[in-house]
Write a protein that holds these residues in place. Sequence first.
Motif, mmCIF file in Angstrom:
data_model
loop_
_atom_site.group_PDB
_atom_site.id
_atom_site.type_symbol
_atom_site.label_atom_id
_atom_site.label_comp_id
_atom_site.label_asym_id
_atom_site.label_seq_id
_atom_site.Cartn_x
_atom_site.Cartn_y
_atom_site.Cartn_z
ATOM 1 N N PRO A 62 0.928 -1.125 -0.097
ATOM 2 C CA PRO A 62 0.119 -0.197 -0.166
ATOM 3 C C PRO A 62 0.825 1.216 0.038
ATOM 4 N N LEU A 63 0.267 2.111 -0.601
ATOM 5 C CA LEU A 63 1.048 3.534 -0.866
ATOM 6 C C LEU A 63 -0.144 4.480 -0.651
ATOM 7 N N VAL A 64 -0.442 4.937 0.581
ATOM 8 C CA VAL A 64 -1.557 5.622 1.089
ATOM 9 C C VAL A 64 -1.321 7.120 0.894
ATOM 10 N N LEU A 65 -2.481 7.856 0.324
ATOM 11 C CA LEU A 65 -2.300 9.296 0.118
ATOM 12 C C LEU A 65 -3.465 9.667 1.003
ATOM 13 N N SER A 66 -3.316 10.639 1.970
ATOM 14 C CA SER A 66 -4.283 10.736 2.932
ATOM 15 C C SER A 66 -4.410 12.507 3.509
ATOM 16 N N GLY A 67 -5.515 12.899 4.092
ATOM 17 C CA GLY A 67 -5.592 14.286 4.369
ATOM 18 C C GLY A 67 -4.960 14.486 5.742
ATOM 19 N N ASP A 68 -4.548 13.346 6.427
ATOM 20 C CA ASP A 68 -4.104 13.641 7.716
ATOM 21 C C ASP A 68 -2.958 12.342 8.128
ATOM 22 N N CYS A 69 -2.523 12.594 9.455
ATOM 23 C CA CYS A 69 -1.539 11.738 9.970
ATOM 24 C C CYS A 69 -2.192 10.385 10.692
ATOM 25 N N PRO A 70 -3.368 10.557 11.548
ATOM 26 C CA PRO A 70 -4.035 9.393 12.253
ATOM 27 C C PRO A 70 -4.213 8.318 11.542
ATOM 28 N N THR A 71 -4.537 8.394 10.319
ATOM 29 C CA THR A 71 -5.102 7.194 9.405
ATOM 30 C C THR A 71 -3.815 6.146 9.466
ATOM 31 N N ALA A 72 -2.782 6.616 9.635
ATOM 32 C CA ALA A 72 -1.452 5.561 9.860
ATOM 33 C C ALA A 72 -1.796 4.475 10.584
ATOM 34 N N ARG A 73 -2.638 4.660 11.434
ATOM 35 C CA ARG A 73 -3.103 3.463 12.425
ATOM 36 C C ARG A 73 -3.660 2.174 11.622
ATOM 37 N N ALA A 74 -4.613 2.744 10.763
ATOM 38 C CA ALA A 74 -4.964 1.605 9.750
ATOM 39 C C ALA A 74 -3.753 0.854 8.976
ATOM 40 N N LEU A 128 -9.240 -2.593 15.212
ATOM 41 C CA LEU A 128 -7.996 -2.620 14.418
ATOM 42 C C LEU A 128 -6.914 -3.626 14.955
ATOM 43 N N ASP A 129 -6.921 -3.989 16.525
ATOM 44 C CA ASP A 129 -6.130 -4.907 16.858
ATOM 45 C C ASP A 129 -4.748 -4.295 16.696
ATOM 46 N N LEU A 130 -4.493 -3.067 16.897
ATOM 47 C CA LEU A 130 -3.130 -2.594 16.509
ATOM 48 C C LEU A 130 -2.174 -2.689 17.830
ATOM 49 N N ARG A 131 -1.057 -3.072 17.500
ATOM 50 C CA ARG A 131 0.017 -3.546 18.597
ATOM 51 C C ARG A 131 0.715 -2.494 18.755
ATOM 52 N N PRO A 132 1.129 -1.608 19.892
ATOM 53 C CA PRO A 132 1.943 -0.783 20.197
ATOM 54 C C PRO A 132 3.537 -1.007 19.328
ATOM 55 N N VAL A 133 3.767 -0.138 18.411
ATOM 56 C CA VAL A 133 5.267 -0.214 18.021
ATOM 57 C C VAL A 133 6.349 0.123 18.962
ATOM 58 N N PRO A 134 7.166 -0.720 19.165
ATOM 59 C CA PRO A 134 8.350 -0.356 20.372
ATOM 60 C C PRO A 134 9.009 1.001 19.836
ATOM 61 N N ASP A 135 9.320 1.814 20.848
ATOM 62 C CA ASP A 135 10.065 2.976 20.646
ATOM 63 C C ASP A 135 11.332 2.681 19.939
ATOM 64 N N THR A 136 11.994 1.723 20.135
ATOM 65 C CA THR A 136 13.290 1.266 19.632
ATOM 66 C C THR A 136 13.125 0.943 18.143
ATOM 67 N N SER A 137 11.936 0.861 17.741
ATOM 68 C CA SER A 137 11.859 0.490 16.240
ATOM 69 C C SER A 137 11.204 1.602 15.707
ATOM 70 N N VAL A 138 11.207 2.984 16.339
ATOM 71 C CA VAL A 138 10.803 3.981 15.436
ATOM 72 C C VAL A 138 12.015 5.244 15.169
ATOM 73 N N VAL A 139 11.972 5.708 14.089
ATOM 74 C CA VAL A 139 13.074 6.669 13.619
ATOM 75 C C VAL A 139 12.035 7.955 13.303
ATOM 76 N N LEU A 140 12.309 9.005 13.968
ATOM 77 C CA LEU A 140 11.689 10.301 13.643
ATOM 78 C C LEU A 140 12.523 11.423 13.093
ATOM 79 N N ALA A 141 12.497 11.659 11.814
ATOM 80 C CA ALA A 141 13.160 12.513 11.013
ATOM 81 C C ALA A 141 12.974 13.810 10.845
ATOM 82 N N ASP A 142 13.497 14.743 11.225
ATOM 83 C CA ASP A 142 13.330 16.344 11.090
ATOM 84 C C ASP A 142 12.685 16.874 12.559
ATOM 85 N N SER A 143 11.446 16.621 12.761
ATOM 86 C CA SER A 143 10.735 17.241 14.047
ATOM 87 C C SER A 143 11.005 18.468 14.507
#
Length: 267
Positions: A62-74, A128-143
């Motif tokens: 999937p390559l999702v084009l969206s109008g917001d960020c929270p739909t990333a959950r899906a 959605l049964d979304l499992r939390p992604v561990p912090d150690t598996s997250v890279v945040l660029a710029d912010s």
Amino acid sequence: MADRAWDPIVTPWHLDERIPAFPIPATATEVVPPALPDGPVPARMSLLHRAAFDTVEQAARPLVLSGDCPTARAVVAGLQRRHYDVAVLWLDAHGDFNTPAISTSGYLGGMALAMLTGRTPGLFDDTLDLRPVPDTSVVLADSRDVDPAEGDALTTSQVRRVPADPAAITAALDQLGPVPVYLHLDIDVIDGAELPGARFPSGPGPSLAQIEDCLATACANAEVAAAYLACAWLPEHANDEAARQTMTRLTAALGADLAWHEPAANR
């Protein structure tokens, strides 16, 4: 990494509000929003996210084009059905790490990465049964634009923060190891001068060309199993020629070739 075709998907809403003019590429699948009952915004968003999940789950890549960020959950929930471990590369001018407890505005769009890492329990239903992604598996660029309490939360987390720079992103991905990556880009990471009509411009930052290099580098150095562009323009600018050109360039950097209806019809 080996090239694989993308499956473009459009989720044309911002939080719980449809964006009528959101551009739909000719080759994309549009997620038709379900009828939403009156009620709390998170409950309405839960229905939209479920509709997005149902479409994402059918897509090979999937390559999702969206109008917001929270739909990333899906999207991440969909990836978790196929891969036990999923890493996140999140390119954004903001941290998106606020929670209801620390947010000064209560804006749910500023909590999207916190949602993925399990910091907003009870905000949405659990379909959605979304499992939390561990912090150690997250890279945040710029912010480059974070609230004080949000910055404190990031500092005490194990999220890896890096510049929006190809070399820094490559090094961070190498440290994650051979795990499928969800790549998330909010267009506001781009220098505000290059984004006329942006909903949340954040001033000077990386150029569009530099962000293109970041995306291409990520795809060359990791298994990018899904990608997401948060196209956060003001609703009246969502279908501008400049907005569509930016979307085309960013998706091309990922290896996708968007085709648009001409002239682009407002929806």
